[in-house]
Design a protein around this motif. Structure first.
Motif, PDB file in Angstrom:
ATOM      1  N   PHE A  27       1.605   3.364  -3.215  1.00 22.40           N
ATOM      2  CA  PHE A  27       0.528   3.983  -3.981  1.00 22.40           C
ATOM      3  C   PHE A  27       0.993   5.139  -4.860  1.00 22.40           C
ATOM      4  O   PHE A  27       0.620   5.252  -6.033  1.00 22.40           O
ATOM      5  CB  PHE A  27      -0.581   4.499  -3.048  1.00 22.40           C
ATOM      6  N   ARG A  63       1.202   7.642   3.510  1.00 20.70           N
ATOM      7  CA  ARG A  63       1.127   7.175   2.120  1.00 20.70           C
ATOM      8  C   ARG A  63       0.135   7.986   1.303  1.00 20.70           C
ATOM      9  O   ARG A  63       0.367   8.239   0.115  1.00 20.70           O
ATOM     10  CB  ARG A  63       0.797   5.689   2.061  1.00 20.70           C
ATOM     11  N   HIS A  64      -0.954   8.427   1.933  1.00 21.51           N
ATOM     12  CA  HIS A  64      -1.936   9.183   1.168  1.00 21.51           C
ATOM     13  C   HIS A  64      -1.565  10.665   1.066  1.00 21.51           C
ATOM     14  O   HIS A  64      -1.986  11.332   0.119  1.00 21.51           O
ATOM     15  CB  HIS A  64      -3.321   8.981   1.769  1.00 21.51           C
ATOM     16  N   ALA A  87      -8.956   9.473   2.534  1.00 23.11           N
ATOM     17  CA  ALA A  87      -8.098   8.558   3.282  1.00 23.11           C
ATOM     18  C   ALA A  87      -7.323   9.324   4.352  1.00 23.11           C
ATOM     19  O   ALA A  87      -7.112   8.812   5.462  1.00 23.11           O
ATOM     20  CB  ALA A  87      -7.139   7.845   2.336  1.00 23.11           C
ATOM     21  N   TYR A 112       0.812  -1.211   0.000  1.00 26.53           N
ATOM     22  CA  TYR A 112       0.000   0.000   0.000  1.00 26.53           C
ATOM     23  C   TYR A 112       0.850   1.267   0.000  1.00 26.53           C
ATOM     24  O   TYR A 112       0.464   2.286  -0.574  1.00 26.53           O
ATOM     25  CB  TYR A 112      -0.925   0.031   1.226  1.00 26.53           C
ATOM     26  N   ALA A 128      -7.336  10.190  -1.947  1.00 28.95           N
ATOM     27  CA  ALA A 128      -6.273  10.618  -1.044  1.00 28.95           C
ATOM     28  C   ALA A 128      -6.816  11.499   0.074  1.00 28.95           C
ATOM     29  O   ALA A 128      -6.465  11.325   1.247  1.00 28.95           O
ATOM     30  CB  ALA A 128      -5.187  11.347  -1.829  1.00 28.95           C
ATOM     31  N   GLN A 147       0.560  10.390  -1.855  1.00 30.31           N
ATOM     32  CA  GLN A 147      -0.295  10.251  -3.031  1.00 30.31           C
ATOM     33  C   GLN A 147      -0.859  11.603  -3.450  1.00 30.31           C
ATOM     34  O   GLN A 147      -0.813  11.966  -4.634  1.00 30.31           O
ATOM     35  CB  GLN A 147      -1.446   9.288  -2.732  1.00 30.31           C
TER      36      GLN A 147
END
Length: 384
Positions: A72, A150-151, A199, A69, A196, A154
């Motif tokens: 991404f 991570r988002h 999240a 994940y 994104a 992203q």
């Protein structure tokens, strides 16, 4: 509610398979897109398994997907860059995209190196209290911090490509394929951005134990719906399976400035290359086969059928059937001029030119010459 995650996952895995196996005019961009949909499919599937209460049946599907994940941002950024530049060149700054991935490798590896009781306790907590599973601590970061990072990465990647994307969609707007590509890229970018943002909201809610919106389950529900939409939206853009070459290779000097009108005319397929392949098919007389259609022709040329149809329409002003029949009529007239009908029937001539029946051949021949095959032969004989 959780069933939409399963549906999104199934659609994503099917699309991933098609993208990886389908021949594309932009193979690198297609691979990057397929990689993203693979990650999204695994993400949706694990959310369905854990949040839906099915982890006891799939306990192996735990912890390790975190590493996937946190990639991404990578295929997303690479996909947009490759589509817009029509190529992919590695740059050292791209290493920043992998920072969430590196941290997740360290944290997941740390857990796997601990005594088995540590992993089992983490798994037990996820089984008994899936809503609070994001609070689990690893070594460097908590799970909700991994999700936030991570988002954020992203969203950052999407914001970086946005100015270039806006410039890109202004070019070549008179080209039908480019218009479709523009719509796809805008819809895809918008969907990924919403994904994104929500999240990030979800991660912040869990970190601060607050509800950003009234109704505690609103953010995850919206997030699941966005994931579902991203998973199924390619149904409306089937041409993305094939890619879109930006500028005809070899016809434009990269140092030259290109006007919008030139881009309108040149955006599409390699003109010289496609014409060369078409000429080779004629030399091999494949157009005289009865099953010669746009699908078989495109397969021989290793290009998408809709690209071939579009190219023939743009170059010759004909649909594929008319283009094929023109080639067959040239062959028919040459055979008649060489005296084919002196020793053979019109049925044999029709068969020789790829037609299944005399009537369809005669109709096409008369449309092309204003004469029947026998009359055309008589006229040639009289003029001779």
């Amino acid at each position: 509610m959780y069933n939409i995650l399963l549906i999104a996952s199934i659609f994503g895995f099917v699309l991933t398979t098609l993208l990886f196996l389908k021949k594309s005019t932009q193979p690198k961009a297609t691979i990057f897109l397929g990689s993203f949909y693979f990650l999204l499919s695994v993400y949706a599937l694990q959310a369905y398994i854990i949040d839906g209460g099915h982890l006891a049946l799939c306990s192996w599907f735990f912890l390790w997907p975190l590493i996937l994940y946190n990639l991404f941002a990578v295929p997303i950024y690479f996909y947009f860059e490759t589509i817009m530049a029509d190529e992919f060149k590695w740059k050292k700054r791209y290493l920043l995209l992998f920072l969430p991935f590196v941290l997740s490798v360290i944290d997941a590896g740390f857990i796997y190196l601990q005594p088995d009781a540590v992993y089992q306790e983490m798994l037990h907590n996820a089984l008994t209290d899936p809503k609070n599973r994001l609070h689990v601590s690893y070594w460097l970061l908590d799970l909700d911090q991994h999700m936030l990072m991570r988002h954020v990465w992203q969203l950052g990647a999407l914001l970086i490509v946005m100015p270039k994307l806006l410039d890109f969609i202004k070019e070549g707007t008179a080209d039908g394929l480019k218009v479709i590509l523009n719509k796809w890229l805008l819809v895809f970018w918008f969907g990924l951005t919403l994904f994104a943002v929500f999240a990030i909201f979800y991660a912040v809610e869990n970190m601060l134990a607050i509800n950003i919106f009234e109704g505690g389950s609103m953010v995850p529900v919206i997030l699941y719906l966005i994931m579902f939409s991203i998973g199924v939206i390619p149904i409306y853009f089937p041409t993305i399976l094939h890619g879109y070459p930006q500028v005809i290779e070899g016809t434009v000097d990269s140092k030259q400035s290109i006007s919008n009108q030139e881009l309108d005319n040149k955006y599409g397929l390699d003109e010289a290359g496609v014409k060369r392949k078409l000429k080779l098919l004629v030399q091999k007389k494949l157009h005289l086969q009865q099953d010669f259609n746009v699908t078989n022709c495109a397969r021989e040329m290793e290009m998408p059928a809709h690209h071939l149809s579009y190219f023939i329409k743009q170059q010759y002003g004909l649909n594929f059937t008319s283009y094929k029949n023109n080639l067959r009529m040239q062959h028919a007239k040459k055979l008649i001029e060489d005296g084919f009908l002196e020793n053979n029937t019109t049925d044999a001539l029709a068969w020789e030119c790829g037609f299944a029946s005399r009537s369809s051949f005669s109709r096409v021949f008369k449309d092309a010459t204003d004469h029947s095959p026998s009359d055309y032969a008589s006229i040639l004989q009289d003029n001779g």
